[in-house]
Design an enzyme around this catalytic site. Structure first.
Site, PDB file in Angstrom:
ATOM      1  N   ARG A 256     -12.450 -29.387   2.982  1.00 32.89           N
ATOM      2  CA  ARG A 256     -11.961 -30.650   3.544  1.00 32.89           C
ATOM      3  C   ARG A 256     -12.715 -31.063   4.793  1.00 32.89           C
ATOM      4  O   ARG A 256     -12.527 -32.155   5.315  1.00 32.89           O
ATOM      5  CB  ARG A 256     -10.477 -30.506   3.889  1.00 32.89           C
ATOM      6  CG  ARG A 256      -9.549 -30.909   2.768  1.00 32.89           C
ATOM      7  CD  ARG A 256      -8.130 -30.467   3.028  1.00 32.89           C
ATOM      8  NE  ARG A 256      -7.709 -30.658   4.416  1.00 32.89           N
ATOM      9  CZ  ARG A 256      -6.669 -30.029   4.965  1.00 32.89           C
ATOM     10  NH1 ARG A 256      -5.948 -29.189   4.259  1.00 32.89           N
ATOM     11  NH2 ARG A 256      -6.339 -30.251   6.226  1.00 32.89           N
ATOM     12  N   TYR A 259     -14.477 -34.389   5.648  1.00 37.50           N
ATOM     13  CA  TYR A 259     -13.650 -35.504   6.113  1.00 37.50           C
ATOM     14  C   TYR A 259     -13.086 -35.225   7.502  1.00 37.50           C
ATOM     15  O   TYR A 259     -13.280 -36.030   8.432  1.00 37.50           O
ATOM     16  CB  TYR A 259     -12.515 -35.746   5.110  1.00 37.50           C
ATOM     17  CG  TYR A 259     -11.710 -36.993   5.390  1.00 37.50           C
ATOM     18  CD1 TYR A 259     -12.299 -38.251   5.380  1.00 37.50           C
ATOM     19  CD2 TYR A 259     -10.344 -36.913   5.659  1.00 37.50           C
ATOM     20  CE1 TYR A 259     -11.567 -39.394   5.644  1.00 37.50           C
ATOM     21  CE2 TYR A 259      -9.595 -38.051   5.916  1.00 37.50           C
ATOM     22  CZ  TYR A 259     -10.211 -39.292   5.912  1.00 37.50           C
ATOM     23  OH  TYR A 259      -9.473 -40.419   6.165  1.00 37.50           O
ATOM     24  N   LYS A 263     -14.519 -37.138  10.651  1.00 35.27           N
ATOM     25  CA  LYS A 263     -13.729 -38.055  11.484  1.00 35.27           C
ATOM     26  C   LYS A 263     -13.693 -37.576  12.933  1.00 35.27           C
ATOM     27  O   LYS A 263     -13.687 -38.380  13.864  1.00 35.27           O
ATOM     28  CB  LYS A 263     -12.298 -38.162  10.926  1.00 35.27           C
ATOM     29  CG  LYS A 263     -12.185 -39.055   9.700  1.00 35.27           C
ATOM     30  CD  LYS A 263     -12.239 -40.537  10.050  1.00 35.27           C
ATOM     31  CE  LYS A 263     -11.981 -41.412   8.824  1.00 35.27           C
ATOM     32  NZ  LYS A 263     -12.174 -42.835   9.081  1.00 35.27           N
TER      33      LYS A 263
HETATM   34  O1  LIG Z   1     -19.574 -44.876   2.179  1.00 39.35           O
HETATM   35  C1  LIG Z   1     -18.611 -45.620   2.034  1.00 39.35           C
HETATM   36  C2  LIG Z   1     -17.372 -45.148   1.577  1.00 39.35           C
HETATM   37  C3  LIG Z   1     -16.328 -46.030   1.416  1.00 39.35           C
HETATM   38  N1  LIG Z   1     -16.501 -47.322   1.705  1.00 39.35           N
HETATM   39  C4  LIG Z   1     -15.394 -48.274   1.540  1.00 39.35           C
HETATM   40  O2  LIG Z   1     -14.374 -47.943   2.496  1.00 39.35           O
HETATM   41  C5  LIG Z   1     -13.108 -48.341   1.952  1.00 39.35           C
HETATM   42  C6  LIG Z   1     -12.131 -47.204   2.098  1.00 39.35           C
HETATM   43  O3  LIG Z   1     -10.920 -47.617   1.580  1.00 39.35           O
HETATM   44  P1  LIG Z   1      -9.931 -46.662   0.799  1.00 39.35           P
HETATM   45  O4  LIG Z   1      -8.987 -47.519   0.043  1.00 39.35           O
HETATM   46  O5  LIG Z   1     -10.694 -45.624   0.058  1.00 39.35           O
HETATM   47  O6  LIG Z   1      -9.227 -45.884   1.991  1.00 39.35           O
HETATM   48  P2  LIG Z   1      -8.004 -46.377   2.910  1.00 39.35           P
HETATM   49  O7  LIG Z   1      -8.044 -47.833   3.102  1.00 39.35           O
HETATM   50  O8  LIG Z   1      -6.749 -45.769   2.418  1.00 39.35           O
HETATM   51  O9  LIG Z   1      -8.372 -45.640   4.275  1.00 39.35           O
HETATM   52  C7  LIG Z   1      -9.174 -46.224   5.284  1.00 39.35           C
HETATM   53  O10 LIG Z   1      -8.382 -46.583   6.384  1.00 39.35           O
HETATM   54  C8  LIG Z   1      -7.698 -45.517   6.997  1.00 39.35           C
HETATM   55  C9  LIG Z   1      -8.675 -44.456   7.449  1.00 39.35           C
HETATM   56  O11 LIG Z   1      -8.017 -43.355   7.967  1.00 39.35           O
HETATM   57  C10 LIG Z   1      -9.548 -44.034   6.342  1.00 39.35           C
HETATM   58  O12 LIG Z   1     -10.481 -43.077   6.749  1.00 39.35           O
HETATM   59  C11 LIG Z   1     -10.204 -45.267   5.846  1.00 39.35           C
HETATM   60  O13 LIG Z   1     -11.213 -45.088   4.975  1.00 39.35           O
HETATM   61  C12 LIG Z   1     -13.364 -48.727   0.506  1.00 39.35           C
HETATM   62  O14 LIG Z   1     -13.369 -50.123   0.384  1.00 39.35           O
HETATM   63  C13 LIG Z   1     -14.714 -48.160   0.195  1.00 39.35           C
HETATM   64  O15 LIG Z   1     -15.403 -48.845  -0.837  1.00 39.35           O
HETATM   65  C14 LIG Z   1     -17.704 -47.810   2.160  1.00 39.35           C
HETATM   66  O16 LIG Z   1     -17.857 -48.999   2.416  1.00 39.35           O
HETATM   67  N2  LIG Z   1     -18.720 -46.940   2.322  1.00 39.35           N
END
Ligand SMILES: O=c1ccn([C@@H]2O[C@H](COP(=O)(O)OP(=O)(O)O[C@H]3OC[C@@H](O)[C@H](O)[C@H]3O)[C@@H](O)[C@H]2O)c(=O)[nH]1
Length: 309
Positions: A256, A259, A263
């Site tokens: 883990r 992540y 962070k």
């Molecule tokens: O390399 C990346 C990975 C992910 N992303 C985008 O980042 C977004 C992450 O959204 P997710 O729905 O997976 O995650 P969440 O919205 O639940 O969490 C988000 O907000 C709360 C924080 O604590 C998380 O770390 C954050 O990613 C997605 O739109 C994904 O496409 C990127 O643009 N680049």
């Protein structure tokens, strides 16, 4: 002796040798502009011009003194969030740094004044991000979503397509990006274990390089920066509930850690940019196991964390 000028086909013309140029009049350099100004009421126009300019500079707002951030904003967190049953972890921890600098922008010419803020939301097509975008759009801001659609979906923000205040860029934050913005909400990162373990190297790269890029942008354009952190930064906490001064119990080599440690490093970078480059930052934590309602609440809190002023 008599000087002579000889013209073709003419007789020699005698010229007087008593040529004397006009004596120079040094006062002319002073009197000429004064006479020019006095002529045809030009003086009146000059005086009126000076009066208008003075009035303009007096009435227009000058660079305001930096304002202090009212803590009342933070006292108004919804009570239901305080007693959330969704997680035993800290529901919403938030750290705010550099608040005294937030009004440091220069004076904008009258005609160019904007109503809303220009805001970048990385990860804006994701679960929390899309709710956040909705709030910001409702507020009247101009929003640019930057997302690589790893877990996010266009459909989450599609209802804003066609709105001139909304833009969407397919972009991976690990690559630098230059945009003129006032605020940056940095959410781009896979959040669920399935997704962040899918490609751990990419996950930590997104957290470290992606956050570096966004902080670099914040520094360059003088934008305020918010990083959505996570309660995962506490790892397997030995203290319940965790207060903001608790540093956690994190395994740096576990599956883990891409992540957790990612962070944590993102938080470190955020603080280093604040201390070293004077970037104004916010570090709100996040809920674990969120449902729709929770994500919505989180979005509201994020907006409160980085107010518009
Ligand atoms: O390399 C990346 C990975 C992910 N992303 C985008 O980042 C977004 C992450 O959204 P997710 O729905 O997976 O995650 P969440 O919205 O639940 O969490 C988000 O907000 C709360 C924080 O604590 C998380 O770390 C954050 O990613 C997605 O739109 C994904 O496409 C990127 O643009 N680049």
């Amino acid at each position: 002796m008599t000087s002579e000028l000889t013209f073709r086909g003419h007789e020699t013309q005698p010229m007087a040798d008593t040529y004397s140029p006009k004596p120079p009049k040094p006062w002319l350099a002073v009197t000429r502009p004064i006479r020019y100004i006095l002529r045809e009421q030009r003086l009146t126009f000059v005086l009126i011009g000076i009066a208008i300019a003075t009035l303009g500079f007096t009435l227009l707002p000058s660079n305001q003194a930096p304002q202090r951030y009212s803590s009342a904003i933070f006292d108004s967190f919804p009570a239901e969030l305080e007693s959330s049953h969704l997680t035993h972890r800290p529901v919403y921890n938030e750290r705010r740094f550099g608040i005294q600098n937030w009004n440091s922008g220069g004076k904008i010419p009258l005609g160019l004044k904007r109503k809303g803020k220009r805001i970048v939301v990385t990860g804006g097509a994701g679960f929390v991000g899309s709710h956040l975008v909705d709030r910001l759009m409702e507020r009247g801001d101009s929003v640019i979503v930057v997302d690589n659609f790893f877990t996010g979906r266009k459909e989450n923000v599609m209802h804003h397509f066609g709105n001139p205040r909304f833009e969407m860029i397919r972009h991976d934050v690990v690559e630098p990006l230059l945009l003129e913005v006032d605020q940056i909400y940095h959410l781009a990162c896979p959040a669920s274990p399935v997704h962040y373990k899918f490609n751990p190297v990419k996950t930590i790269k997104t957290n470290v390089v992606g956050t570096l890029n966004m902080l670099g942008l914040a520094k360059r354009v003088g934008a305020r920066f918010l990083l959505t952190s996570t309660s995962e930064v506490y790892g397997d906490p030995l203290q319940h509930p965790q207060v903001e001064t608790y540093w956690g119990n994190v395994n740096p080599i576990g599956v883990r850690s891409c992540y957790d440690e990612g962070k944590r490093t993102a938080e470190t970078l955020t603080m280093d940019y604040h201390r070293g480059a004077d970037v104004e930052v916010r570090l709100p934590g996040s809920l674990t196991h969120m449902d729709q309602e929770c994500a919505l609440m989180m979005a509201v809190l994020l907006v409160i964390s980085l107010p518009r002023l």
